[in-house]
Design an enzyme around this catalytic site. Structure first.
Site, PDB file in Angstrom:
ATOM      1  N   GLN A   1     -20.236  34.316   1.387  1.00  0.00           N
ATOM      2  CA  GLN A   1     -20.116  34.811   0.020  1.00  0.00           C
ATOM      3  C   GLN A   1     -19.908  36.330   0.011  1.00  0.00           C
ATOM      4  OE1 GLN A   1     -19.901  32.778  -2.619  1.00  0.00           O
ATOM      5  NE2 GLN A   1     -19.682  34.453  -4.059  1.00  0.00           N
TER       6      GLN A   1
ATOM      7  N   ASP B   1     -12.330  29.109   2.242  1.00  0.00           N
ATOM      8  CA  ASP B   1     -12.024  30.097   1.197  1.00  0.00           C
ATOM      9  C   ASP B   1     -10.549  30.515   1.256  1.00  0.00           C
ATOM     10  OD1 ASP B   1     -14.009  30.876  -0.621  1.00  0.00           O
ATOM     11  OD2 ASP B   1     -15.073  32.072   0.881  1.00  0.00           O
TER      12      ASP B   1
ATOM     13  N   LYS C   1     -22.201  26.229  -5.802  1.00  0.00           N
ATOM     14  CA  LYS C   1     -21.380  25.594  -4.755  1.00  0.00           C
ATOM     15  C   LYS C   1     -22.166  24.468  -4.078  1.00  0.00           C
ATOM     16  CE  LYS C   1     -18.598  29.709  -4.152  1.00  0.00           C
ATOM     17  NZ  LYS C   1     -18.195  30.900  -3.407  1.00  0.00           N
TER      18      LYS C   1
HETATM   19  N1  GUN Z   1     -17.029  36.268  -4.207  1.00  0.00           N
HETATM   20  C1  GUN Z   1     -16.362  36.111  -5.372  1.00  0.00           C
HETATM   21  N2  GUN Z   1     -15.536  35.047  -5.296  1.00  0.00           N
HETATM   22  C2  GUN Z   1     -15.691  34.545  -4.058  1.00  0.00           C
HETATM   23  C3  GUN Z   1     -15.108  33.438  -3.390  1.00  0.00           C
HETATM   24  O1  GUN Z   1     -14.263  32.710  -3.899  1.00  0.00           O
HETATM   25  N3  GUN Z   1     -15.523  33.221  -2.111  1.00  0.00           N
HETATM   26  C4  GUN Z   1     -16.434  34.015  -1.513  1.00  0.00           C
HETATM   27  N4  GUN Z   1     -16.773  33.735  -0.246  1.00  0.00           N
HETATM   28  N5  GUN Z   1     -16.998  35.050  -2.092  1.00  0.00           N
HETATM   29  C5  GUN Z   1     -16.625  35.302  -3.364  1.00  0.00           C
END
Ligand code: GUN
Length: 296
Positions: free
Chosen positions: A97, A120, A53
């Site tokens: 996350q 998100d 990211k």
């Molecule tokens: N864990 C797995 N996929 C995601 C996501 O899209 N966002 C976040 N914050 N955690 C994740």
């Protein structure tokens, strides 16, 4: 003949579009968009996802910051960190996350994120707006699939869509998005899950099957109809000592056989995953452009 829904190629194109948009804002004298990621502990997959990211941010000209916290942090301390991020005027959006360590209540953390920084799209306010067809941040994976269907001009109106898996970040929002008015959308959607009886009876009638259950090679060719569109969200690490990394990445779809029968299919890796990454950038861009205008 099977066609590939190429997430690598399409996400590159989308990232290029974002990069050009950012450059226009910066040229006008605005600061670049700024995304922050909160990583708690050392979960191997999470570390990789967050690293990616951050890399994506740099690739399109965003500012990024990483808030790395010990896995032993208390819930209260994490809530304090979120409060700081909520109040930071130089930050357009942030993500925490998941998964979080067991001693932290994930729900409480998601609820603490300011909805207009929740890139998100996990906060109930954004989820509710999505369901009501109001503008909101969409969860990145379903958002990526919608953009993929749109750009590849896959017809969805009046089509039978079966989603397998009802997770709050993929299956459930996916089912809502496909049933919303518009294109892509206007589909007749069935949301199936672990308690669904005779799953194949639904999947065999589906024009579009979206698998998001996390069981490697689950969807077999005899479960779909000829010419179906198959979107594979699964990406499970399967231990394999013959691989340098000690694992390989497996989708939910038995690709060699299903790809013989589908009209369109997403590969794993290289399908939905790169689209998910690009959509986090798109959501951050949305958070940013809500503040600034190119005309000013
Ligand atoms: N864990 C797995 N996929 C995601 C996501 O899209 N966002 C976040 N914050 N955690 C994740």
């Amino acid at each position: 003949m099977t066609n590939i829904l190429d997430g690598v190629k399409l996400s590159k194109q989308i990232k290029q579009e974002i990069k050009e948009e950012v450059a226009q804002y910066v040229e006008k004298g605005h600061r670049p968009p700024h995304l922050s990621a909160v990583l708690v502990g050392e979960n191997g997959a999470s570390v990789t996802y967050v690293d990616n990211k951050i890399k994506d941010c740099h690739a399109v000209g965003f500012k990024s910051s990483l808030v790395k916290l010990e896995g032993t942090i208390t819930e209260e301390e994490l809530l304090q960190e979120i409060k700081k991020l909520n109040e930071d005027e130089t930050l357009d959006g942030f993500i925490v996350q998941l998964p979080l360590p067991d001693h932290i209540d994930q729900e409480k953390i998601i609820m603490a994120i300011k909805p207009n920084k929740d890139v998100d799209g996990f906060h109930p306010e954004n989820f509710g707006k999505m369901a009501l067809e109001m503008e909101s941040f969409l969860p990145a994976t379903p958002f990526g699939i919608m953009v993929m269907l749109e750009r590849y001009q896959i017809p969805t109106q009046g089509k039978n869509v079966v989603v397998i898996g009802r997770s709050r970040i993929v299956g459930r929002p996916m089912s809502i998005l496909m049933s919303r008015k518009g294109n892509p959308g206007d589909s007749t959607v069935i949301l199936t899950h672990s308690r669904t009886k005779n799953l194949e009876e639904y999947t065999r009638k589906a024009d579009i099957v979206i698998t998001a259950l996390g069981v490697p090679h689950f969807l077999k060719a005899d479960m779909i109809k000829e010419g179906a569109v198959v979107v594979d969200v699964g990406i499970t690490r399967v231990e394999d000592p013959s691989k340098e990394r000690g694992f390989y990445l497996a989708g939910d779809v038995d690709y060699p056989e299903v790809s013989q029968k589908a009209s369109w299919i997403t590969p794993v890796p290289g399908g939905v995953g790169p689209m998910t990454r690009a959509m986090l950038l798109k959501n951050t861009m949305l958070a940013y452009t809500r503040k600034f205008s190119l005309d000013s």
